[in-house]
Design an enzyme around this catalytic site. Sequence first.
Site, mmCIF file in Angstrom:
data_model
loop_
_atom_site.group_PDB
_atom_site.id
_atom_site.type_symbol
_atom_site.label_atom_id
_atom_site.label_comp_id
_atom_site.label_asym_id
_atom_site.label_seq_id
_atom_site.Cartn_x
_atom_site.Cartn_y
_atom_site.Cartn_z
ATOM 1 N N ASN A 4 0.813 -1.214 0.000
ATOM 2 C CA ASN A 4 0.000 0.000 0.000
ATOM 3 C C ASN A 4 0.847 1.264 0.000
ATOM 4 O OD1 ASN A 4 -2.655 -1.080 0.013
ATOM 5 N ND2 ASN A 4 -2.201 -1.859 2.050
ATOM 6 N N LYS A 27 4.916 -11.254 2.776
ATOM 7 C CA LYS A 27 6.176 -10.537 2.526
ATOM 8 C C LYS A 27 6.969 -10.255 3.812
ATOM 9 C CE LYS A 27 5.706 -5.855 3.632
ATOM 10 N NZ LYS A 27 4.512 -5.921 4.398
#
Length: 313
Positions: free
Chosen positions: A11, A208
């Site tokens: 994001n 991640k």
Amino acid sequence: MSLIVIAIGGNAILNPEKGNPKEQQELIDRTCREIAQIISVGHDVVLTHGNGPQIGNILTMQEECGLVHPQPLDICGAQTQGMLGYSLQQSLINMLWGIGVKKDVVTILTQVIVEGSCCSFGNPTKPIGLYYTEERAKMMMARGVKMIQDKKGYRRVVPSPDPLEIVEEIAIKKLISEGVTVIAAGGGGIPVIRNNGLLVGVEAVIDKDLTASLVAKDIGADTLLILTDVENAALNYGKSNQVDLHEITVSQGERYIKERHFGKGSMEPKVLAAIGFIKSGGKLAIISSLDKALDALAGNAGTRIIGGYLKVD
Ligand code: ADP
Ligand code: MG
């Protein structure tokens, strides 16, 4: 000189409401300006990034187009490593060179070995991509796409196995030793398994934060710095009695996870990644926000996860 693995959220580089290329570039430049500052004060950096919004967009394009064969998730993951790697690499070079730091920046398409028989393959749980209406979801499920329903609608779910091994580990180490800034393991890495000695891609998305922790351990990093959109991990998050955490030990972190203080799939994997890094011999893990990155490294912001016991004054 210290070696830092920095993980940034997907994001941070794509705002779902602000997807146009100019706005995206501004977000990438803002991120790379901060990272260039960290490099300019003498740290070696390996940068890794999320890809949630980006892989979601690729799946939507495939879904909506209907004219070409949809690609499997490992290929989609590789696409996001390429496109985000390009943008980050270019912007980071511009920012570094702009402040007189003549460093090379290289993106490595990174494959990450996952457990092939992992339970998450039979029962995928990680939601990705857009929300769909019931009607649309039923059509997709009839084609074999696995979906779950929550309050907002239906979403595709995929397996999210734990990362075990970074295939390009030695190449990453070689580049670091040559003074190159490396962008690696984007989106958690391209998920692969070993099949009769050969690498084969699998349909999954790796977290991640967990992969960043593995990269940090494998390359012997001093610090794992996880940058997101909040300055601290907190207890009672979002409630009137929220307490921002400044320094916690591994055992405190484990207790807070058990007490379910951290959002599943958001803050929890970050705290797990930090704990995993410290348990594997890492010195310091920090969770903070992008704009506080330098302050966090100096010990003045963020949540620091350390080994041992917390000293009592
Ligand atoms: P990223 O893209 O950086 O991985 P995520 O959205 O996955 O970001 O994780 C960060 C989010 O975790 C924050 O925006 C916050 O809403 C959420 N979160 C959940 N639990 C907590 C907590 N206990 N403390 C702080 N943030 C939390
Ligand atoms: Mg996340």
